[in-house]
Design a protein around this motif. Structure first.
Motif, PDB file in Angstrom:
ATOM      1  N   PHE A  54       0.818  -1.216   0.000  1.00 36.08           N
ATOM      2  CA  PHE A  54       0.000   0.000   0.000  1.00 36.08           C
ATOM      3  C   PHE A  54       0.851   1.266   0.000  1.00 36.08           C
ATOM      4  O   PHE A  54       0.322   2.372  -0.156  1.00 36.08           O
ATOM      5  N   LEU A  55       2.158   1.121   0.170  1.00 37.77           N
ATOM      6  CA  LEU A  55       3.069   2.257   0.112  1.00 37.77           C
ATOM      7  C   LEU A  55       3.772   2.355  -1.237  1.00 37.77           C
ATOM      8  O   LEU A  55       4.419   3.362  -1.528  1.00 37.77           O
ATOM      9  N   SER A  56       3.653   1.324  -2.057  1.00 38.46           N
ATOM     10  CA  SER A  56       4.377   1.287  -3.330  1.00 38.46           C
ATOM     11  C   SER A  56       3.828   2.309  -4.308  1.00 38.46           C
ATOM     12  O   SER A  56       2.648   2.683  -4.259  1.00 38.46           O
ATOM     13  N   ASP A  57       4.689   2.772  -5.207  1.00 39.28           N
ATOM     14  CA  ASP A  57       4.277   3.755  -6.202  1.00 39.28           C
ATOM     15  C   ASP A  57       3.192   3.214  -7.122  1.00 39.28           C
ATOM     16  O   ASP A  57       2.325   3.961  -7.581  1.00 39.28           O
ATOM     17  N   VAL A  58       3.210   1.910  -7.394  1.00 44.96           N
ATOM     18  CA  VAL A  58       2.200   1.310  -8.269  1.00 44.96           C
ATOM     19  C   VAL A  58       0.806   1.485  -7.668  1.00 44.96           C
ATOM     20  O   VAL A  58      -0.127   1.912  -8.360  1.00 44.96           O
ATOM     21  N   PHE A  59       0.661   1.170  -6.389  1.00 45.53           N
ATOM     22  CA  PHE A  59      -0.637   1.283  -5.721  1.00 45.53           C
ATOM     23  C   PHE A  59      -1.042   2.744  -5.541  1.00 45.53           C
ATOM     24  O   PHE A  59      -2.156   3.142  -5.891  1.00 45.53           O
ATOM     25  N   VAL A  60      -0.128   3.542  -5.001  1.00 49.61           N
ATOM     26  CA  VAL A  60      -0.445   4.939  -4.670  1.00 49.61           C
ATOM     27  C   VAL A  60      -0.776   5.751  -5.915  1.00 49.61           C
ATOM     28  O   VAL A  60      -1.771   6.489  -5.939  1.00 49.61           O
ATOM     29  N   MET A  61       0.030   5.615  -6.966  1.00 51.69           N
ATOM     30  CA  MET A  61      -0.217   6.403  -8.176  1.00 51.69           C
ATOM     31  C   MET A  61      -1.497   5.988  -8.879  1.00 51.69           C
ATOM     32  O   MET A  61      -2.171   6.801  -9.514  1.00 51.69           O
ATOM     33  N   SER A  62      -1.857   4.710  -8.778  1.00 49.56           N
ATOM     34  CA  SER A  62      -3.100   4.239  -9.410  1.00 49.56           C
ATOM     35  C   SER A  62      -4.310   4.907  -8.788  1.00 49.56           C
ATOM     36  O   SER A  62      -5.218   5.366  -9.491  1.00 49.56           O
ATOM     37  N   ILE A  63      -4.326   4.991  -7.460  1.00 52.01           N
ATOM     38  CA  ILE A  63      -5.490   5.580  -6.794  1.00 52.01           C
ATOM     39  C   ILE A  63      -5.453   7.107  -6.832  1.00 52.01           C
ATOM     40  O   ILE A  63      -6.475   7.761  -7.059  1.00 52.01           O
ATOM     41  N   ILE A  64      -4.262   7.696  -6.658  1.00 49.50           N
ATOM     42  CA  ILE A  64      -4.148   9.162  -6.712  1.00 49.50           C
ATOM     43  C   ILE A  64      -4.461   9.665  -8.123  1.00 49.50           C
ATOM     44  O   ILE A  64      -5.146  10.684  -8.297  1.00 49.50           O
ATOM     45  N   GLY A  65      -3.985   8.944  -9.127  1.00 51.91           N
ATOM     46  CA  GLY A  65      -4.255   9.332 -10.509  1.00 51.91           C
ATOM     47  C   GLY A  65      -5.738   9.337 -10.820  1.00 51.91           C
ATOM     48  O   GLY A  65      -6.248  10.242 -11.482  1.00 51.91           O
ATOM     49  N   ALA A  66      -6.441   8.318 -10.332  1.00 49.69           N
ATOM     50  CA  ALA A  66      -7.885   8.238 -10.560  1.00 49.69           C
ATOM     51  C   ALA A  66      -8.619   9.349  -9.809  1.00 49.69           C
ATOM     52  O   ALA A  66      -9.560   9.955 -10.339  1.00 49.69           O
ATOM     53  N   VAL A  67      -8.166   9.639  -8.592  1.00 52.83           N
ATOM     54  CA  VAL A  67      -8.808  10.686  -7.786  1.00 52.83           C
ATOM     55  C   VAL A  67      -8.642  12.060  -8.435  1.00 52.83           C
ATOM     56  O   VAL A  67      -9.611  12.823  -8.568  1.00 52.83           O
ATOM     57  N   ILE A  68      -7.414  12.378  -8.855  1.00 54.18           N
ATOM     58  CA  ILE A  68      -7.154  13.684  -9.468  1.00 54.18           C
ATOM     59  C   ILE A  68      -7.924  13.832 -10.780  1.00 54.18           C
ATOM     60  O   ILE A  68      -8.479  14.898 -11.079  1.00 54.18           O
ATOM     61  N   ALA A  69      -7.972  12.784 -11.584  1.00 56.07           N
ATOM     62  CA  ALA A  69      -8.725  12.833 -12.844  1.00 56.07           C
ATOM     63  C   ALA A  69     -10.202  13.084 -12.566  1.00 56.07           C
ATOM     64  O   ALA A  69     -10.858  13.883 -13.255  1.00 56.07           O
ATOM     65  N   GLY A  70     -10.719  12.399 -11.544  1.00 50.24           N
ATOM     66  CA  GLY A  70     -12.126  12.567 -11.201  1.00 50.24           C
ATOM     67  C   GLY A  70     -12.439  13.971 -10.731  1.00 50.24           C
ATOM     68  O   GLY A  70     -13.447  14.577 -11.130  1.00 50.24           O
TER      69      GLY A  70
END
Length: 265
Positions: A54-70
């Motif tokens: 849950f600290l990895s860039d793969v996990f964090v960027m996937s959710i942050i990217g979706a949040v910012i796009a939304g």
């Protein structure tokens, strides 16, 4: 187009959601490095460090990217900002490109904590452990390849970090497509986050998919860890860049076709 870009950048940098997102990525990046260090000196057991996915860039960027796009794109449909831009004479292609540029720039900024943290950790010479999670950044700062610090190694590290930034922009371009189609933040976050992991899973089993699996090797989800590492050659790095740019062009082209045919109310 520049006016649209400046306007969106100003709005995003004033956004509380963006500031909170950057704080989260910063804390996750620092925590990942700390946990990796604790793992190296034996303070943490391996079964405990498994949860650090849950600290990895793969996990964090996937959710942050979706949040910012939304938040960024969908809100402009909800508050009629897109309608106003079209009424002012801006073409739909111009609107799409400007928002995509701003979105990718913000995602690059979100990735900065991992990039800067990795550079500092790598050049410090401190021993870091390799956790059981997918992360190019961790592969670099843990010096899994056992490289001696030199000018050439530093430049290669920077090249890989830049390449990884492009790869993430490509991976997250799907969120731009979803935002222009769904136009609801909740749907974009849920669908974007889910699709990222679906694609990652499909890529993992691509060797069992025959010809289709071979085609999957040419998308940004296949250019991440463990393909892109400090042991990667120039050909691998170039392939990752080209595949990512082509993927972005394809996704934005599909987005434009859909956006052009959609009635804006």
């Amino acid at each position: 187009m520049l006016n649209l870009i400046y306007s969106d950048l100003f709005k995003l940098f004033k956004s509380t959601a963006v500031k909170v997102s950057f704080f989260i990525t910063s804390m996750c990046a620092v925590s990942l490095i700390i946990v990796s260090r604790l793992s190296a000196n034996g303070t943490l057991e391996e079964k405990v460090t498994v949860n650090t996915i849950f600290l990895s860039d793969v996990f964090v960027m996937s959710i942050i990217g979706a949040v910012i796009a939304g938040i960024f794109i969908c809100s402009d449909f909800e508050n009629k900002t897109v309608n106003a831009a079209i009424s002012c004479g801006y073409g739909r292609g111009t609107i799409l490109v400007s928002k995509s540029i701003v979105y990718f720039l913000v995602m690059a900024i979100m990735l900065l904590p991992y990039s800067i943290g990795t550079i500092i950790a790598f050049v410090s010479g401190i021993k870091f452990g390799t956790l059981v999670i997918p992360s190019v950044f961790m592969d670099i700062f843990s010096n899994k390849a056992g490289l001696e610090i030199s000018v050439n190694v530093i430049f290669k590290m920077l090249a890989i970090i830049l390449t990884l930034t492009i790869v993430y922009a490509s991976r997250l371009s799907i969120c731009v497509l979803l935002a222009f189609i769904l136009r609801r933040p909740v749907f974009v976050v849920g669908t974007g986050f889910g699709l990222a992991f679906v694609f990652d899973f499909i890529v993992v089993v691509k060797d069992k998919l025959g010809v289709f699996g071979k085609l999957l090797e040419y998308n940004p989800f296949a250019q991440n860890y463990p393909v892109l590492t400090m042991a990667s050659g120039a050909g691998t790095i170039l392939k990752a860049i080209v595949c990512s740019i082509v993927f972005i062009i394809i996704i934005l082209s599909i987005t434009y076709i859909i956006f052009r045919r959609t009635e804006i109310k």
